[in-house]
Design a protein around this motif. Structure first.
Motif, short mmCIF file in Angstrom:
data_model
loop_
_atom_site.label_atom_id
_atom_site.label_comp_id
_atom_site.label_asym_id
_atom_site.label_seq_id
_atom_site.Cartn_x
_atom_site.Cartn_y
_atom_site.Cartn_z
N GLY A 270 0.87 -1.17 -0.12
CA GLY A 270 -0.21 0.02 0.11
C GLY A 270 1.04 1.35 -0.13
N ALA A 271 1.86 1.42 0.67
CA ALA A 271 2.91 2.30 0.84
C ALA A 271 3.31 2.55 -0.66
CB ALA A 271 4.01 2.15 1.71
N VAL A 272 3.83 1.75 -1.34
CA VAL A 272 4.42 1.93 -2.63
C VAL A 272 3.35 2.65 -3.59
CG1 VAL A 272 4.85 0.68 -4.98
CG2 VAL A 272 5.87 -0.12 -2.87
N GLU A 273 1.92 2.09 -3.37
CA GLU A 273 0.90 2.90 -4.34
C GLU A 273 1.04 4.32 -3.73
OE1 GLU A 273 -0.47 1.24 -6.72
OE2 GLU A 273 0.74 -0.47 -6.24
N GLU A 274 1.06 4.61 -2.63
CA GLU A 274 0.93 6.04 -2.24
C GLU A 274 2.29 6.74 -2.64
OE1 GLU A 274 -0.07 9.68 0.41
OE2 GLU A 274 -0.87 8.23 -1.38
N LEU A 275 3.14 6.07 -2.70
CA LEU A 275 4.66 6.79 -3.10
C LEU A 275 4.43 7.24 -4.52
CD1 LEU A 275 7.16 4.65 -1.11
CD2 LEU A 275 6.75 7.21 -1.02
N LEU A 276 3.78 5.93 -5.51
CA LEU A 276 3.73 6.49 -6.69
C LEU A 276 2.90 7.76 -7.07
CD1 LEU A 276 3.22 2.68 -7.84
CD2 LEU A 276 5.08 4.31 -8.83
N ARG A 277 1.72 7.72 -6.20
CA ARG A 277 0.78 8.64 -6.43
C ARG A 277 1.41 10.03 -6.08
NH1 ARG A 277 -1.96 12.47 -3.47
NH2 ARG A 277 -0.66 11.85 -1.48
#
Length: 401
Positions: A270-277
């Protein structure tokens, strides 16, 4: 009023998109801007509009994604056969169908143990060398380079050559003799690689593309294979390498957020998705050509006009992401558009996710005292490249007692 593009990230806030985008999102009509390519274009800045338009068949991808920010770009040049980023319709579906199996979720998950081993090997090398080191050169670049080399069947010993060439080719300063030389050199290298695979196929993507095309009765030409190989080689390491380094910097600047994944690795996906955003490293957006009249808000966009889908703006849209300028690793950010949207959405996104997940599961767990070796204010950024990131990231850590 026609404004100048590109708009720049704010000084002192390197993780945020240009402040002009917030104003663009509040306007009913898309902003009209003047681009370095010598044409005016409309900036599509709101999340819903970006998603709607990127799947609209009236938008053509025949232009390179960065053409709008290349001074005096030749917007009428012929699209190269095999350019999955630029061809549309049936030609695009054919190429994407050829590649889909290679980047399917199941195949990517099968790679996880190998990618994890590569990450651990690079961390071992960091620990053996001792700090300070440049995390870009010693960690962020080698990992995706290792992965894409192995997938394409490129000898890793040749990585320095293609890294140097691809770094030049994602610059947007304008076409120069150096860039032409880099393009020619990389093209010549991939031609030789493809010819070798045609003569003696191996267990890699290029070899399987050659075999699959023949089996389907629609063999890929040498030009198509070379163009696909170059596209995958560049895209396969430039975006992920910059995401690794820039994400590491963002986490070091947000220690409370970093602690969330350091103490609970289950939160890493989930953290990876937020970093991408939050980071949206394709920071100039995607360039599109309008093939038939369409409407955006209160504006009619004519055939022959140009659009810029501002991914970084869409990912900070207040109507979709609450408090969008805050990095929140517990946010559900899965709906971001960092990989684009529609038929041209990044085909390698599952591979990028896998690499980022393995990096951030392991890096801070094995080097818990990782920190900047220079003041934050001294970090330099890649402002004039299609993919945003840091030029270098000097880090150090405490030696084990």
């Amino acid at each position: 009023m026609t404004e100048s593009f590109p708009v720049r990230r704010p000084s002192g806030c390197p993780f945020d998109p240009a402040p002009e985008y917030a104003g663009y999102r509040r306007s009913e009509a898309p902003a009209k801007v003047s681009t370095p390519a010598g044409v005016d274009a409309y900036v599509i800045s709101r999340y819903d509009d970006v998603r709607t338009l990127l799947r609209d068949s009236r938008l053509s991808s025949r232009l390179a994604p960065s053409d709008h920010v290349v001074p005096d770009a030749d917007l009428d040049r012929e699209v190269e056969s095999g350019s999955i980023l630029q061809v549309d319709g049936a030609a695009h579906k054919r190429l994407r169908r050829m590649l889909a199996t290679e980047f399917a979720v199941k195949r990517m998950e099968a790679l996880r143990p190998r990618v994890a081993a590569m990450v651990d090997e690079r961390i071992d090398a960091l620990l053996a060398a001792g700090g300070p080191v440049d995390l870009v050169q010693e960690f962020a670049l080698p990992i995706p380079s290792l992965v894409i080399c192995e997938l394409l069947g490129v000898p890793y010993a040749d990585r320095d050559e293609f890294q140097e060439r691809s770094a030049q080719l994602v610059r947007v300063d304008g076409w120069t003799e150096d860039l032409q030389r880099a393009s020619d050199d990389l093209n010549q290298y991939i031609v030789g690689l493809v010819l070798a695979k045609q003569a003696q196929p191996e267990d890699d993507i290029l070899s399987r593309l050659i075999t699959r095309g023949a089996e389907l009765g629609t063999p890929l030409t040498l030009e198509e294979l070379v163009t696909l190989g170059i596209s995958l080689l560049i895209a396969g390491h430039e975006t992920t390498a910059n995401m690794i380094a820039l994400s590491t910097l963002a986490l070091l600047r947000n220690p409370a957020q970093l602690d969330l994944i350091r103490t609970d690795p289950a939160k890493v996906p989930g953290a990876v998705e937020e970093l991408l955003r939050y980071l949206s490293v394709v920071h100039f957006g995607l360039f599109r050509y309008v093939t038939d009249e369409l409407t955006i808000g209160s504006s009619t966009i004519d055939r022959g006009d140009y659009l810029i889908a501002a991914l970084s703006s869409a990912n900070r849209d207040e109507s979709v992401f609450g408090d969008p300028d805050r990095l929140d690793l517990e946010r559900d950010a899965a709906a971001h558009v960092a990989f684009g949207f529609g038929p041209h959405q990044c085909i390698g996104q599952q591979l990028a996710r896998l690499e980022l997940q393995e990096v951030f599961t392991r890096l801070f767990a094995r080097i818990p005292t990782l920190r900047l070796a220079v003041p934050f204010e001294e970090i330099g950024y890649r402002e004039n490249t299609l993919v945003y990131g840091v030029t270098a990231l000097p880090v150090t850590w405490d030696a084990p007692i």
